[in-house]
Enzyme design. Structure first.
Site, mmCIF file in Angstrom:
data_model
loop_
_atom_site.group_PDB
_atom_site.id
_atom_site.type_symbol
_atom_site.label_atom_id
_atom_site.label_comp_id
_atom_site.label_asym_id
_atom_site.label_seq_id
_atom_site.Cartn_x
_atom_site.Cartn_y
_atom_site.Cartn_z
ATOM 1 N N PRO A 96 82.272 7.828 24.877
ATOM 2 C CA PRO A 96 82.857 7.532 23.559
ATOM 3 C C PRO A 96 84.323 7.158 23.768
ATOM 4 O O PRO A 96 85.204 8.013 23.784
ATOM 5 C CB PRO A 96 82.708 8.855 22.792
ATOM 6 C CG PRO A 96 82.565 9.907 23.840
ATOM 7 C CD PRO A 96 82.095 9.269 25.112
ATOM 8 N N ASP B 7 88.566 8.722 27.071
ATOM 9 C CA ASP B 7 87.272 9.337 26.753
ATOM 10 C C ASP B 7 87.506 10.414 25.677
ATOM 11 O O ASP B 7 88.149 11.435 25.938
ATOM 12 C CB ASP B 7 86.711 9.959 28.041
ATOM 13 C CG ASP B 7 85.306 10.526 27.865
ATOM 14 O OD1 ASP B 7 84.950 10.896 26.728
ATOM 15 O OD2 ASP B 7 84.587 10.610 28.874
ATOM 16 N N HIS B 8 86.954 10.175 24.501
ATOM 17 C CA HIS B 8 87.229 11.071 23.370
ATOM 18 C C HIS B 8 86.592 12.454 23.539
ATOM 19 O O HIS B 8 86.876 13.379 22.791
ATOM 20 C CB HIS B 8 86.732 10.417 22.076
ATOM 21 C CG HIS B 8 87.555 10.781 20.879
ATOM 22 N ND1 HIS B 8 88.268 11.959 20.784
ATOM 23 C CD2 HIS B 8 87.789 10.117 19.725
ATOM 24 C CE1 HIS B 8 88.882 12.007 19.626
ATOM 25 N NE2 HIS B 8 88.625 10.903 18.959
ATOM 26 N N ARG B 9 85.709 12.617 24.529
ATOM 27 C CA ARG B 9 85.144 13.948 24.767
ATOM 28 C C ARG B 9 86.199 14.860 25.388
ATOM 29 O O ARG B 9 86.119 16.079 25.289
ATOM 30 C CB ARG B 9 83.933 13.861 25.708
ATOM 31 C CG ARG B 9 82.754 13.140 25.092
ATOM 32 C CD ARG B 9 81.674 12.885 26.109
ATOM 33 N NE ARG B 9 82.139 12.031 27.195
ATOM 34 C CZ ARG B 9 81.401 11.666 28.223
ATOM 35 N NH1 ARG B 9 80.164 12.096 28.335
ATOM 36 N NH2 ARG B 9 81.877 10.880 29.163
#
Ligand code: CAO
Length: 449
Positions: free
Chosen positions: A247, A421-423
């Site tokens: 993401p 990376d939005h995680r």
């Protein structure tokens, strides 16, 4: 022979569960520990095993009944002298189950099979874990634990199987059918689709996409067909996986490099005879290392549920070569000066163009920079080079009017595009990273702080 009521054992945190599958009928001979029914909560499913061996005399439940701990499931004519067993059900597959340690020996829920999820052995200390959907669809596939076990054993990703049973429940036949169609090449698993890029043979069917358009281009004009280079095929498959699985978000910003560029030009004049040309990319590497040290999550990787922070700073840089994109890696960039970084970059870029990079020179990066500054353009969205969690895209600097509080002044502005990376990373951290990088590039003395 004694008649025994078989009851629902401890079902962990769930008050009530629904009977979704009855696995035996009156007259059946069952063994102790054999599964009698499958029940399901809104989060997970599990099998209810028999505490005794014997003959099923009477079923006390029907499909869609709600049952809870202690509800009578069926009446069994127990085998003479058959000892009771503590009902323990099939093994879970979700990592979360390993963390659950509750005293009561009970049925264990099954979680969706995922190639990434380690298989945990059932232990009497485990109870029904909270379900964490790991399937690509984000939906828990409906299937009994025995079907899940079967799918795991033959390597079928359950999340990709269409269920033909009640309410879309996946049966063993569905799993077998899926396996057959994969073998026959009619269906591709998501893992296969990722290995072969969509468009180069992959049809995206496993992702639920409409087929890739098949066009006879020659119908519209003359064409020439060339096979892709090995590097392009490998990097294409990696890029596709990274684009699909991460993401990713990109933050754009500008850095004022007016003074830095003037310093770079004068340094190159002074060092003309050394043969080493100091590049903007070398300054960027140095500045990024400083930002990575200040914001360590950008220098990390995801490993299951953990984030691995790396206390080394190996920086990859994208190099355009006749055979395709390559990413040589400068090791321990934090320990090197701008002159040494420039020299190493020149050598690695040449090796990349000549196809002479060794695998050690292309692995271990903790962060990557992709610079199109020598070519042109203004902002782009680079794709993260997994397992890294961020990448910096740099475009061509241009002179722009910048308001200094009193007037517009000409400043050399460098466009930055940070994909993250939005995680692992939040938008605020990404904005801070870019702002800090901009400060360093604006006044390189900050690297010393
Ligand atoms: N803004 C303006 N000018 C820039 C600049 C920038 N951000 N970056 C470099 N330049 C200038 C350089 O100063 C140089 O000018 P001079 O010849 O007048 O000194 C010229 O552009 C060429 O630079 P370069 O490309 O040779 O050197 P580099 O250090 O910038 O880059 C390398 C080296 C290996 C990264 C580059 O050759 C390359 O391969 N770039 C492409 C990377 C790529 O494909 N990225 C996309 C990946 S996603 O598909």
């Amino acid at each position: 022979m004694a008649l025994i009521d078989i009851k629902v054992p401890d079902i962990g945190d769930f008050d009530e569960v629904t009977v979704i599958e009855i696995l035996v009928k009156p007259g059946d001979i069952v063994k102790a520990d054999q599964s009698l029914l499958t029940v399901e909560s809104d989060k997970a499913s599990m099998e209810i095993p028999s505490s005794h061996g014997g003959v099923v005399k009477e079923l006390r439940v029907k499909l869609d009944d709600k049952v809870k701990q202690g509800s009578i499931v069926l009446v069994l004519e127990a085998e003479a002298d058959a000892p009771a067993v503590a009902p323990v059900a099939s093994a879970p597959t979700a990592p979360v189950a390993q963390a659950a340690a509750v005293a009561a020996p009970v049925a264990v829920a099954s979680a969706p099979a995922s190639p990434a999820a380690p298989v945990a052995a059932a232990t009497p200390a485990q109870t029904m874990p909270a379900h964490e959907p790991t399937a690509a669809t984000g939906q828990l596939p409906h299937a009994s634990p025995s079907v899940r076990k079967f799918a795991r054993e033959i390597g079928v990703p359950l999340a990709e199987v269409k269920g033909s049973g009640l309410k879309g429940r996946i049966t063993q036949d569905d799993v077998q059918g899926f396996a057959k169609s994969v073998m026959a090449g009619d269906v591709r698993t998501q893992a296969q689709a990722v290995k072969a890029p969509v468009g180069s043979g992959g049809d995206g069917a496993a992702l639920g996409l409409i087929p890739w358009p098949k066009v006879d281009f020659a119908k519209f004009g003359p064409i020439e067909r060339k096979e892709m280079s090995r590097i392009k095929k490998i990097s294409g498959a990696n890029l596709l996986r990274n684009a699909i699985m991460i993401p990713a978000v990109t933050n754009h910003d500008d850095a004022d490099i007016t003074d830095l560029e003037a310093f770079r030009v004068s340094t190159n004049k002074e060092n003309e005879k050394s043969g080493v040309k100091v590049t903007m990319l070398a300054f960027l590497i140095k500045a990024c290392v400083a930002a990575l040290k200040k914001y360590p999550e950008f220098n990390s990787s995801l490993d299951g549920d953990a984030i691995v922070y790396k206390n080394y700073w190996h920086i990859g840089f994208a190099a355009d070569t006749p055979n395709g994109l390559m990413v040589p890696v400068i090791r321990d960039a934090d320990q090197k000066g701008v002159l040494q970084l420039s020299q190493e970059m020149g050598e690695l870029a040449k090796k990349a163009r000549d196809g002479k990079l060794g695998s050690a020179e292309m692995t271990g990066a903790t962060f990557t920079i992709s610079s199109l500054g020598g070519i042109g353009g203004k902002y782009f969205m680079p794709i993260i080079n997994a397992p890294e969690v961020a990448i910096m895209g740099v475009s061509k600097s241009t002179m722009e009017p910048v308001w200094d509080g009193k007037q517009f002044v000409p400043r050399l502005m460098l466009p930055l595009s940070l994909t993250w990376d939005h995680r692992v990373i939040d938008g605020a951290a990404a904005a801070r990273f870019n702002a800090y990088l901009g400060q360093i590039l604006g006044d390189f003395r900050r690297v010393l702080l």
